[in-house]
Design a protein around this motif. Structure first.
Motif, PDB file in Angstrom:
ATOM      1  N   UNK A 137       0.838  -1.192   0.000  1.00 44.16           N
ATOM      2  CA  UNK A 137       0.000   0.000   0.000  1.00 44.16           C
ATOM      3  C   UNK A 137       0.872   1.241   0.000  1.00 44.16           C
ATOM      4  N   UNK A 138       0.794   2.028  -1.075  1.00 44.98           N
ATOM      5  CA  UNK A 138       1.610   3.235  -1.193  1.00 44.98           C
ATOM      6  C   UNK A 138       0.720   4.468  -1.073  1.00 44.98           C
ATOM      7  N   UNK A 139       1.194   5.444  -0.333  1.00 48.41           N
ATOM      8  CA  UNK A 139       0.435   6.678  -0.162  1.00 48.41           C
ATOM      9  C   UNK A 139       0.723   7.650  -1.306  1.00 48.41           C
ATOM     10  N   UNK A 140       0.510   7.197  -2.538  1.00 48.51           N
ATOM     11  CA  UNK A 140       0.700   8.072  -3.685  1.00 48.51           C
ATOM     12  C   UNK A 140       2.135   8.396  -3.988  1.00 48.51           C
ATOM     13  N   UNK A 141       3.073   7.553  -3.538  1.00 58.16           N
ATOM     14  CA  UNK A 141       4.481   7.851  -3.750  1.00 58.16           C
ATOM     15  C   UNK A 141       4.835   7.772  -5.217  1.00 58.16           C
ATOM     16  N   UNK A 142       5.619   8.716  -5.688  1.00 62.61           N
ATOM     17  CA  UNK A 142       6.030   8.710  -7.074  1.00 62.61           C
ATOM     18  C   UNK A 142       6.556  10.060  -7.491  1.00 62.61           C
ATOM     19  N   UNK A 143       6.924  10.171  -8.746  1.00 69.13           N
ATOM     20  CA  UNK A 143       7.559  11.389  -9.234  1.00 69.13           C
ATOM     21  C   UNK A 143       6.628  12.596  -9.159  1.00 69.13           C
ATOM     22  N   UNK A 144       5.342  12.407  -9.401  1.00 71.70           N
ATOM     23  CA  UNK A 144       4.424  13.536  -9.466  1.00 71.70           C
ATOM     24  C   UNK A 144       4.123  14.142  -8.105  1.00 71.70           C
ATOM     25  N   UNK A 145       4.333  13.360  -7.032  1.00 70.20           N
ATOM     26  CA  UNK A 145       3.953  13.832  -5.710  1.00 70.20           C
ATOM     27  C   UNK A 145       5.085  14.505  -4.951  1.00 70.20           C
ATOM     28  N   UNK A 146       6.315  14.417  -5.465  1.00 74.51           N
ATOM     29  CA  UNK A 146       7.445  14.901  -4.690  1.00 74.51           C
ATOM     30  C   UNK A 146       7.563  16.414  -4.669  1.00 74.51           C
ATOM     31  N   UNK A 147       7.052  17.092  -5.686  1.00 80.73           N
ATOM     32  CA  UNK A 147       7.066  18.551  -5.681  1.00 80.73           C
ATOM     33  C   UNK A 147       5.780  19.071  -6.287  1.00 80.73           C
ATOM     34  N   UNK A 148       5.363  20.229  -5.835  1.00 77.16           N
ATOM     35  CA  UNK A 148       4.171  20.880  -6.366  1.00 77.16           C
ATOM     36  C   UNK A 148       4.593  21.713  -7.571  1.00 77.16           C
ATOM     37  N   UNK A 149       4.579  21.062  -8.745  1.00 77.28           N
ATOM     38  CA  UNK A 149       5.086  21.728  -9.938  1.00 77.28           C
ATOM     39  C   UNK A 149       6.563  22.029  -9.752  1.00 77.28           C
ATOM     40  N   UNK A 150       6.951  23.286  -9.940  1.00 76.06           N
ATOM     41  CA  UNK A 150       8.340  23.682  -9.735  1.00 76.06           C
ATOM     42  C   UNK A 150       8.519  24.477  -8.440  1.00 76.06           C
ATOM     43  N   UNK A 151       7.489  24.463  -7.592  1.00 72.90           N
ATOM     44  CA  UNK A 151       7.557  25.236  -6.362  1.00 72.90           C
ATOM     45  C   UNK A 151       8.323  24.487  -5.277  1.00 72.90           C
ATOM     46  N   UNK A 152       9.061  25.222  -4.475  1.00 73.94           N
ATOM     47  CA  UNK A 152       9.778  24.648  -3.347  1.00 73.94           C
ATOM     48  C   UNK A 152       8.807  24.335  -2.205  1.00 73.94           C
ATOM     49  N   UNK A 153       9.225  23.485  -1.244  1.00 74.00           N
ATOM     50  CA  UNK A 153       8.370  23.216  -0.079  1.00 74.00           C
ATOM     51  C   UNK A 153       8.004  24.508   0.637  1.00 74.00           C
ATOM     52  N   UNK A 154       6.768  24.595   1.066  1.00 77.15           N
ATOM     53  CA  UNK A 154       6.286  25.817   1.702  1.00 77.15           C
ATOM     54  C   UNK A 154       6.901  26.001   3.084  1.00 77.15           C
ATOM     55  N   UNK A 155       7.029  27.247   3.454  1.00 81.37           N
ATOM     56  CA  UNK A 155       7.611  27.604   4.741  1.00 81.37           C
ATOM     57  C   UNK A 155       6.504  27.683   5.776  1.00 81.37           C
ATOM     58  N   UNK A 156       6.729  27.015   6.900  1.00 77.14           N
ATOM     59  CA  UNK A 156       5.760  27.092   7.996  1.00 77.14           C
ATOM     60  C   UNK A 156       5.854  28.465   8.640  1.00 77.14           C
ATOM     61  N   UNK A 157       4.785  29.212   8.551  1.00 80.06           N
ATOM     62  CA  UNK A 157       4.749  30.567   9.103  1.00 80.06           C
ATOM     63  C   UNK A 157       3.996  30.554  10.423  1.00 80.06           C
ATOM     64  N   UNK A 158       4.633  31.032  11.473  1.00 83.28           N
ATOM     65  CA  UNK A 158       4.027  31.041  12.798  1.00 83.28           C
ATOM     66  C   UNK A 158       3.865  32.466  13.301  1.00 83.28           C
ATOM     67  N   UNK A 159       2.717  32.727  13.935  1.00 85.68           N
ATOM     68  CA  UNK A 159       2.524  34.019  14.592  1.00 85.68           C
ATOM     69  C   UNK A 159       2.620  33.861  16.109  1.00 85.68           C
ATOM     70  N   UNK A 160       3.163  32.713  16.536  1.00 83.47           N
ATOM     71  CA  UNK A 160       3.293  32.440  17.960  1.00 83.47           C
ATOM     72  C   UNK A 160       4.371  33.326  18.584  1.00 83.47           C
ATOM     73  N   UNK A 161       4.037  33.956  19.681  1.00 84.61           N
ATOM     74  CA  UNK A 161       5.008  34.765  20.412  1.00 84.61           C
ATOM     75  C   UNK A 161       5.608  33.931  21.531  1.00 84.61           C
TER      76      UNK A 161
END
Length: 381
Positions: free
Chosen positions: A213-237
């Motif tokens: 059972x694979x969770x959609x692993x493959x070439x198409x799932x590794x990147x969102x088009x040509x975009x880099x992984x998103x940055x986690x933005x926190x407003x936590x003080x």
């Protein structure tokens, strides 16, 4: 919803910030902590510290429930306890494979006890969250010693003694485990038994009736088009443990900023990795992570669950993180020469965070299952 950049904040009744569907908290004052108590003494206290509505009277809190059923099933050989504590349609995730139904749990337990009948299980920690109305989630870290006295899926009995770790996440409701994620360091077991892991993996791959059972692993799932992984933005003080954990995994695992190890881990931090590797300090931790991701350079890492409990000491937290890596084995690294095979790694890590730094980590995944997936492709080809 797994992506850390799509989080919904909510307030708990105690006013503690939580991150809906990913980060959850448990109050350690509600349960009996796993610590220095001997099991013989631990089980003498029968006073309930949680309401545990819908649970048998024998269990006083969720930690007690997990420790007792584990002991009774495995060490007392009370296999039938499974009929009373697992849902008939339980889903069990083991590495890249998912099995369904209580009979599969019974079968797997019997097979393991046949191979390692004297297995001794030491509960190192249970990190938990939830309640008896909505259900509990537990993350149980176990250190085991056992002797290989019976044949197993790995091969013939060797009479050798082994040590290995297992981490089991469970969703529990009304006295029954409804869903389970089991991660065992099988690669370490195979090496200690003296088998060639590659040959064992090829054997397991050839015996697989269907593709894992694979969770959609493959070439198409590794990147969102040509975009880099998103940055986690926190407003936590200020420092907040759930926020800290999400930032750590986003920076190091999702964005490959291995230089950030120095920011999140103490200078003398120890990571207990698979195959009994104890990595001390920033350089060794970085080297292990680089080697792992070198095998899957375009992979995607998803954080599925973060569970936080306050620790024994002041400014200390115990954190369980369940994560999934999926992608292609298309680089030279921890798992040897690239095969191009799609791979899913299910991992569970336990972190001890003190004074805003990780001081100790137990990182567990099934390296043998990774090899099985690599050679499954060649068997099917």
């Amino acid at each position: 919803m797994n992506d850390v950049d799509h989080l919904t904040e909510e307030k708990s009744e105690k006013g503690v910030k939580t991150y809906e569907s990913i980060v959850h908290y448990g109050d350690s004052n509600e349960v009996t902590r796993v610590g220095y108590s001997d099991y013989n003494e631990f089980t003498k206290n029968d006073k309930r510290s949680q309401s545990m509505e819908g649970f048998d009277k024998d269990y006083r809190d969720i930690v007690d429930y997990i420790l007792k059923i584990t002991h009774r099933i495995w060490e007392e050989k009370g296999i039938g306890v499974i009929y009373d504590t697992y849902h008939n349609n339980v889903s069990m995730h083991t590495g890249s494979v998912t099995v369904q139904g209580i009979n599969a749990v019974i079968s797997g337990t019997l097979q393991t006890l046949h191979a390692f009948p004297d297995r001794n299980l030491i509960g190192e920690n249970v990190i938990w969250s939830g309640n008896d109305k909505e259900g509990f989630l537990s993350s149980h870290r176990i250190a085991s010693t056992a002797t290989n006295l019976g044949d197993s899926s790995f091969g013939l009995a060797t009479d050798k003694r082994v040590f290995f770790r297992t981490v089991v996440d469970c969703f529990v409701h009304s006295n029954r485990i409804v869903e389970e994620w089991l991660v065992r360091d099988n690669l370490s077991i195979v090496k200690q038994l003296g088998y060639d892991p590659v040959e064992v993996a090829k054997k397991l791959a050839s015996e697989s009736k269907t593709k894992s059972f694979q969770l959609g692993a493959g070439a198409n799932e590794t990147m969102d088009g040509q975009f880099s992984p998103k940055v986690y933005a926190s407003d936590q003080e200020g420092f907040e443990i759930g926020d800290f954990t999400l930032q750590l995994y986003n920076s190091i695992y999702q964005r490959r900023l291995f230089n950030e190890v120095k920011h999140y881990y103490s200078e003398t931090a120890v990571v207990h990795a698979i195959c009994e590797q104890d990595l001390t300090g920033h350089q060794q931790i970085q080297s292990m992570l680089i080697s792992l991701f070198a095998s899957f350079p375009t992979s995607k890492v998803m954080v599925e669950r973060v569970t936080c409990n306050d620790g024994q000491l002041e400014n200390e937290w115990d954190v369980a993180v369940r994560w999934t890596l999926q992608g292609l084995h298309d680089g030279i690294g921890y798992f040897g020469q690239p095969s191009g095979a799609p791979v899913t790694i299910q991992g569970i890590s336990h972190l001890k965070v003190r004074n805003e730094e990780v001081v100790e980590e137990w990182m567990t995944f099934d390296g043998l299952d990774v090899l099985r997936q690599i050679y499954l492709e060649s068997e099917e080809g």
